[in-house]
Write an enzyme that holds these catalytic residues in place. Structure first.
Site, PDB file in Angstrom:
ATOM      1  N   ARG A 125      -2.472   0.326   2.049  1.00 60.91           N
ATOM      2  CA  ARG A 125      -1.657  -0.847   1.681  1.00 60.91           C
ATOM      3  C   ARG A 125      -2.479  -2.121   1.826  1.00 60.91           C
ATOM      4  O   ARG A 125      -2.838  -2.534   2.943  1.00 60.91           O
ATOM      5  CB  ARG A 125      -0.404  -0.931   2.549  1.00 60.91           C
ATOM      6  N   ARG A 164      -6.976   7.071  -5.565  1.00 61.89           N
ATOM      7  CA  ARG A 164      -6.934   6.153  -4.404  1.00 61.89           C
ATOM      8  C   ARG A 164      -6.618   6.906  -3.108  1.00 61.89           C
ATOM      9  O   ARG A 164      -6.654   6.330  -2.028  1.00 61.89           O
ATOM     10  CB  ARG A 164      -5.913   5.042  -4.617  1.00 61.89           C
ATOM     11  N   HIS A 215      -5.696  -3.115  -8.319  1.00 64.47           N
ATOM     12  CA  HIS A 215      -4.393  -3.572  -7.804  1.00 64.47           C
ATOM     13  C   HIS A 215      -4.578  -4.548  -6.622  1.00 64.47           C
ATOM     14  O   HIS A 215      -4.157  -4.248  -5.494  1.00 64.47           O
ATOM     15  CB  HIS A 215      -3.625  -2.324  -7.360  1.00 64.47           C
ATOM     16  N   ASP A 256       8.012  -8.516 -10.392  1.00 63.79           N
ATOM     17  CA  ASP A 256       7.194  -7.337 -10.715  1.00 63.79           C
ATOM     18  C   ASP A 256       7.072  -7.270 -12.235  1.00 63.79           C
ATOM     19  O   ASP A 256       7.966  -6.784 -12.927  1.00 63.79           O
ATOM     20  CB  ASP A 256       7.879  -6.078 -10.180  1.00 63.79           C
ATOM     21  N   GLU A 263      -3.076  -8.115 -10.659  1.00 67.83           N
ATOM     22  CA  GLU A 263      -3.795  -6.866 -10.941  1.00 67.83           C
ATOM     23  C   GLU A 263      -4.380  -6.871 -12.352  1.00 67.83           C
ATOM     24  O   GLU A 263      -3.644  -6.994 -13.329  1.00 67.83           O
ATOM     25  CB  GLU A 263      -2.835  -5.693 -10.773  1.00 67.83           C
TER      26      GLU A 263
HETATM   27  O1  TA6 Z   1       1.798  -3.005  -9.386  1.00 62.87           O
HETATM   28  C1  TA6 Z   1       3.121  -3.251  -8.961  1.00 62.87           C
HETATM   29  C2  TA6 Z   1       3.724  -1.941  -8.498  1.00 62.87           C
HETATM   30  O2  TA6 Z   1       3.810  -1.014  -9.537  1.00 62.87           O
HETATM   31  C3  TA6 Z   1       5.082  -2.245  -7.862  1.00 62.87           C
HETATM   32  O3  TA6 Z   1       6.142  -1.801  -8.670  1.00 62.87           O
HETATM   33  C4  TA6 Z   1       5.011  -1.519  -6.515  1.00 62.87           C
HETATM   34  O4  TA6 Z   1       5.444  -0.185  -6.642  1.00 62.87           O
HETATM   35  C5  TA6 Z   1       3.520  -1.649  -6.213  1.00 62.87           C
HETATM   36  O5  TA6 Z   1       2.896  -1.357  -7.461  1.00 62.87           O
HETATM   37  C6  TA6 Z   1       3.008  -0.824  -5.056  1.00 62.87           C
HETATM   38  O6  TA6 Z   1       2.969   0.522  -5.393  1.00 62.87           O
HETATM   39  P1  TA6 Z   1       2.514   1.582  -4.248  1.00 62.87           P
HETATM   40  O7  TA6 Z   1       2.562   2.922  -4.915  1.00 62.87           O
HETATM   41  O8  TA6 Z   1       1.114   1.199  -3.812  1.00 62.87           O
HETATM   42  O9  TA6 Z   1       3.506   1.399  -3.118  1.00 62.87           O
END
Ligand code: TA6
Length: 299
Positions: free
Chosen positions: A73, A99, A168, A212, A272
């Site tokens: 995260r 990842r 991301h 989002d 991103e």
């Molecule tokens: O990039 C935005 C997103 O798709 C959000 O909808 C949220 O799910 C975020 O990515 C984080 O995703 P993750 O799978 O890392 O918790």
């Protein structure tokens, strides 16, 4: 267990390229260029943090850990070979599978202008159920005037395939309620919070709730303006016609459970560089595609 001494011997660790064991639970590469430092985990080829003169420019959850089969995260997750939910199987991991596992270091060099690290990851038989294609991904991290990432995909199979992906990036901000994102005025976007409905951005983007969105079209020059921090982050992209802007705000932060605190959303913002939404790359056998993002700080 990763052979850190072996990596140091193979790539000639110096004071600018160091292979270390991270307290997060896995091997990392520390890149140093003047007042800047970047830490890259082999797990996920994941940039964990980027500092300039000791100032942290990326956000990383205080409870982030390196665990096989899990993403990290914060920092810069590499979403590949699909962005978002799996197209047909909700049991497959969101944002692809690379990842969640260790990549191989294939190059590490330092020059007067920059320090450069390249890691690679190839799809295997175990991936076929989720993604029935053959490809190799290479991530090149360059720390020079700023931080640049290049994610190259090589179609090593016999058939063309669709590719969606993203770098991301979680940027650190002083207070999400006081920052603005510019450079996307007039762009169409897909609003994930409203069934990916298509809308058009008017002016800059401010934040007062969960947001989002997949922005489409020319997203090659974006700025994150953080007046309280007296810092503007310039985000330039190549090989991309889409950019995702995401802040989880209060409720989603609680649901995620790994942000480290209920207020964590106020100190981060994801911008991103992607090939997502309508922006799908179709790669022919033998072809290559590079998704590039470069970040620079303007005061
Ligand atoms: O990039 C935005 C997103 O798709 C959000 O909808 C949220 O799910 C975020 O990515 C984080 O995703 P993750 O799978 O890392 O918790």
């Amino acid at each position: 267990m990763t052979d850190l001494p072996g990596l140091s011997t193979r790539f000639g660790a110096t004071d600018r390229i160091a292979f270390e064991a991270s307290p997060l639970g896995g091997p990392v590469v520390r890149l140093t260029h003047g007042p800047q430092q970047v830490l890259v985990a082999l797990h996920g080829a994941h940039v964990l943090n980027w500092t300039a003169g000791g100032e942290g420019l990326l956000w990383l959850s205080p409870v982030a850990r390196i665990k096989a089969g899990k993403g990290i995260r914060g920092g810069i997750p590499v979403c590949w070979p699909w962005f978002g939910d799996h197209a047909t199987d909700a049991s497959k991991p969101a944002h692809g599978f690379v990842r969640q596992r260790a990549w191989e270091v294939i190059a590490a060099t330092a020059s007067v202008d920059a320090v450069v690290l390249t890691l690679a990851q190839a799809t295997g038989a175990a991936d076929r159920a989720a993604w029935p294609h053959q490809a190799e991904a290479r991530l090149t991290v360059t720390l020079g005037a700023g931080l640049a990432l290049a994610l190259e995909t090589h179609n090593t199979g016999q058939a063309l395939f669709p590719l969606t992906q993203a770098l991301h990036t979680y940027f650190r901000v002083s207070d999400i309620a006081k920052v603005q994102v510019t450079g996307l005025d007039g762009r169409a976007y897909l609003d994930k919070l409203e069934g990916f409905g298509r809308k058009v951005q008017a002016g800059g983007i401010g934040f007062e709730r969960e947001l989002d969105r997949i922005y489409l079209g020319d997203t090659s020059a974006i700025e994150l303006v953080d007046r309280s921090a007296k810092r503007t982050m310039r985000i330039a992209s190549t090989g991309s016609r889409s950019a995702v802007v995401w802040n989880p705000w209060i409720e989603k932060t609680a649901r995620l459970g790994d942000m480290g605190s209920a207020q964590a959303y106020a100190q981060m913002l994801c911008i991103e560089t992607a090939n997502a939404g309508d922006d799908v790359v179709t790669l022919a056998p033998g072809a290559r595609h590079v998704l590039g993002a470069s970040y620079s700080v303007v005061r």
